[in-house]
Design an enzyme around this catalytic site. Structure first.
Site, short mmCIF file in Angstrom:
data_model
loop_
_atom_site.label_atom_id
_atom_site.label_comp_id
_atom_site.label_asym_id
_atom_site.label_seq_id
_atom_site.Cartn_x
_atom_site.Cartn_y
_atom_site.Cartn_z
CG HIS A 178 -1.85 1.15 1.32
ND1 HIS A 178 -3.15 1.11 0.90
CD2 HIS A 178 -1.65 2.41 1.79
CE1 HIS A 178 -3.72 2.29 1.10
NE2 HIS A 178 -2.83 3.10 1.65
CD GLU A 179 1.44 3.51 3.72
OE1 GLU A 179 1.56 4.57 3.06
OE2 GLU A 179 0.43 3.26 4.42
CG HIS A 223 0.21 6.20 -0.64
ND1 HIS A 223 -0.79 6.94 -1.21
CD2 HIS A 223 -0.39 5.51 0.39
CE1 HIS A 223 -1.94 6.72 -0.57
NE2 HIS A 223 -1.72 5.85 0.40
CD GLU A 240 -5.85 5.33 0.39
OE1 GLU A 240 -4.87 6.09 0.54
OE2 GLU A 240 -6.03 4.31 1.08
#
Ligand code: ZN
Length: 503
Positions: free
Chosen positions: A267-268, A271, A297
């Site tokens: 997830h990170e 980003h 997101e």
């Protein structure tokens, strides 16, 4: 004064502001990773000083003068030129920053700083009453903020605009209610199917250092560049872009849960890939910045879920996971593992929710926030309304407020208007992914071979490099040829879960 000269001075000042902000971001990253606890009082003095200096730089009347000179010139004739984009977005931020009375800004900073401490204790002790006066205060301040900034339709628009520029409450309400209408029965059908994965597979022992190596390898494989970034440990995972060539990812490891660290790293890293894909030559100006939280997101969810929870991804990574975590996975098949990482189960806590139920958590918060901001809902009634809405959506009643309305940090930190960006991100991700698949063809084959470069390149070109050239809704239309819709997300969820749950 010549327009070009004014523009150059404007950019120079805005860059200085951004550099100062990035200094604050380094301190913030350090505070959340390595700083000894005893350093906290001094750190907040450093942060407050930098915040004041940055605010003074950005709200200087000189910025307003320079903007006016450039706005009256031909320099911004083409609305997609770097100059026009920068001027449009600097004006927007300047407008917001100068509209807010200084005493309100200070009052909000002071209140939310204390409120977060009170909230932590209230959550720990399941004591909504002690948090209530703070929530009342924050809602009142945020309503004043909305009034000061101004709005056409409803006050929530003014708050939403901070996180998702250009989006309106009415539009989001329309897409979210369409989503809910089909999502609730889908989740119901999954629960009623009676099928359940072997969840304990993920709760075995996964040695921490191996988790780090495996997670870093996956982040690098999907395209996060570790020469221009790093991964560290924190309590609440986040990603922060400190400037060109320096993007920080964080995660937390749980010895007895594989998913905690692994999916938060993906997830990170999603980003981070966005941050690393921005144009370094435009650093410090809107042209080199991410569009909105919703689009940000969409990038993290794309890699975490649409890629990282897909079957082809695990066709490649599962044999490698078996080598790395031999003891935990020796009796597990690929199918079992894939099912376990895609387990759908209605639960109380948003951050632990699966892809399907996650959005129901957001919809509930979005409704409550709107009613708080309009004044239709009194903060004192939040627990009752929360539980009632939760029952409707999940068919469960939170046994405590700790597992209900006290679980998130957002309200205590003043982040009213933030929640909808999570579900917007999921919707954007699904819509982008459909088009990426059609444009590129054979993406699943790529994933099966551990090859993610074509998808990353597509995202770089279509979504990252334009910076803030387009607003989120316009970017969506340019990239996908359609307005944002709940349909791609629903189609994706339906396809995935009909196979897994036989519904
Ligand atoms: Zn995120």
């Amino acid at each position: 004064m010549k327009a070009r000269q004014a523009y150059d001075e404007l950019i120079q000042r805005v860059r200085e502001y951004s550099i100062l902000q990035s200094c604050a971001a380094v301190l913030d990253w350090d505070e959340r990773t390595y700083m000894p606890r005893a350093g906290s009082a001094h750190r907040s003095e450093q942060a407050a000083l930098l915040a004041r200096m940055a605010h003074e730089l950005f709200t200087s009347p000189r910025i307003g003068e320079l903007l006016t000179v450039v706005e009256d010139s031909d320099l911004i004739h083409h609305e997609e030129s770097d100059e026009a984009v920068n001027v449009r977005e600097i004006r927007r931020s300047y407008h917001r920053a100068t509209k807010l009375p200084k005493d309100l800004v200070e009052e909000l900073a002071r209140t939310t700083c204390r409120a977060q401490q009170v909230w932590q204790e209230a959550r720990r002790d399941n004591d909504f009453k002690s948090f209530l006066p703070w929530l009342e205060n924050i809602v009142a301040l945020k309503r004043r903020e909305a009034e000061a900034i101004g709005f056409d339709d409803c006050p929530y628009d003014a708050l939403l605009d901070e996180y998702e520029p250009g989006a309106t409450t009415a539009e989001i309400n329309a897409s979210f209610s369409a989503l809910r209408k089909e999502l609730v029965p889908l989740v119901g059908a999954i629960v009623e199917s009676g099928k359940k994965p072997r969840r304990e597979i993920l709760e075995r022992e996964y040695p921490l250092e191996r988790q780090r190596i495996f997670g870093e390898a996956a982040a690098a494989a999907i395209g996060f560049d570790f020469r221009r970034g790093r991964l560290d440990v924190t309590t609440h995972p986040f990603c922060t872009g400190l400037g060109p060539g320096d993007c920080r990812l964080t995660t937390r490891y749980n010895l007895n849960h594989f998913s905690d660290a692994f999916f938060s790293i993906l997830h990170e890293a999603g980003h981070g890939i966005y941050e690393q894909g921005l144009c370094p030559e435009h650093f410090g100006t809107p042209r080199g910045e991410a569009i909105s939280l919703g689009i940000h997101e969409s990038q993290s969810r794309m890699w975490e879920n649409f890629v990282g929870r897909s079957f082809p991804f695990w066709e490649y990574f599962f044999p490698r996971a078996c080598q790395t975590f031999h003891d935990a996975l020796s009796d597990v098949s690929l199918d079992e593992f894939y099912f376990a990482v895609n387990d759908v189960q209605p639960s109380f806590i948003r951050v632990e929710a699966d892809e399907a139920t996650y959005n129901l958590h957001i919809l509930l918060r979005f409704e409550i926030e709107q009613a708080l901001v309009t004044g239709d809902l009194k903060p004192a009634d939040v627990p009752a309304v929360w539980n009632e809405k939760f029952k409707q959506a999940f068919n469960l009643t939170p046994p405590t407020d700790t597992l209900g309305c006290l679980q998130d940090v957002h309200w205590s930190s003043g982040g009213i208007g933030y929640f909808p960006t999570y579900t917007l991100g999921n919707m954007y991700a699904a819509q982008f992914m459909e088009v990426a698949q059609a444009d590129l063809g054979g993406l699943e084959e790529d994933f099966r071979r551990g090859e993610f470069g074509r998808l990353k390149g597509w995202l770089n070109e279509k979504i990252h490099r334009p910076g803030k050239t387009y607003r989120a809704a316009d970017l969506c239309f340019r990239v996908t040829g359609e307005r944002l819709s709940h349909k791609p997300l629903l189609d994706y969820l339906r396809n995935k879960y009909s196979e897994l749950y036989g519904i």
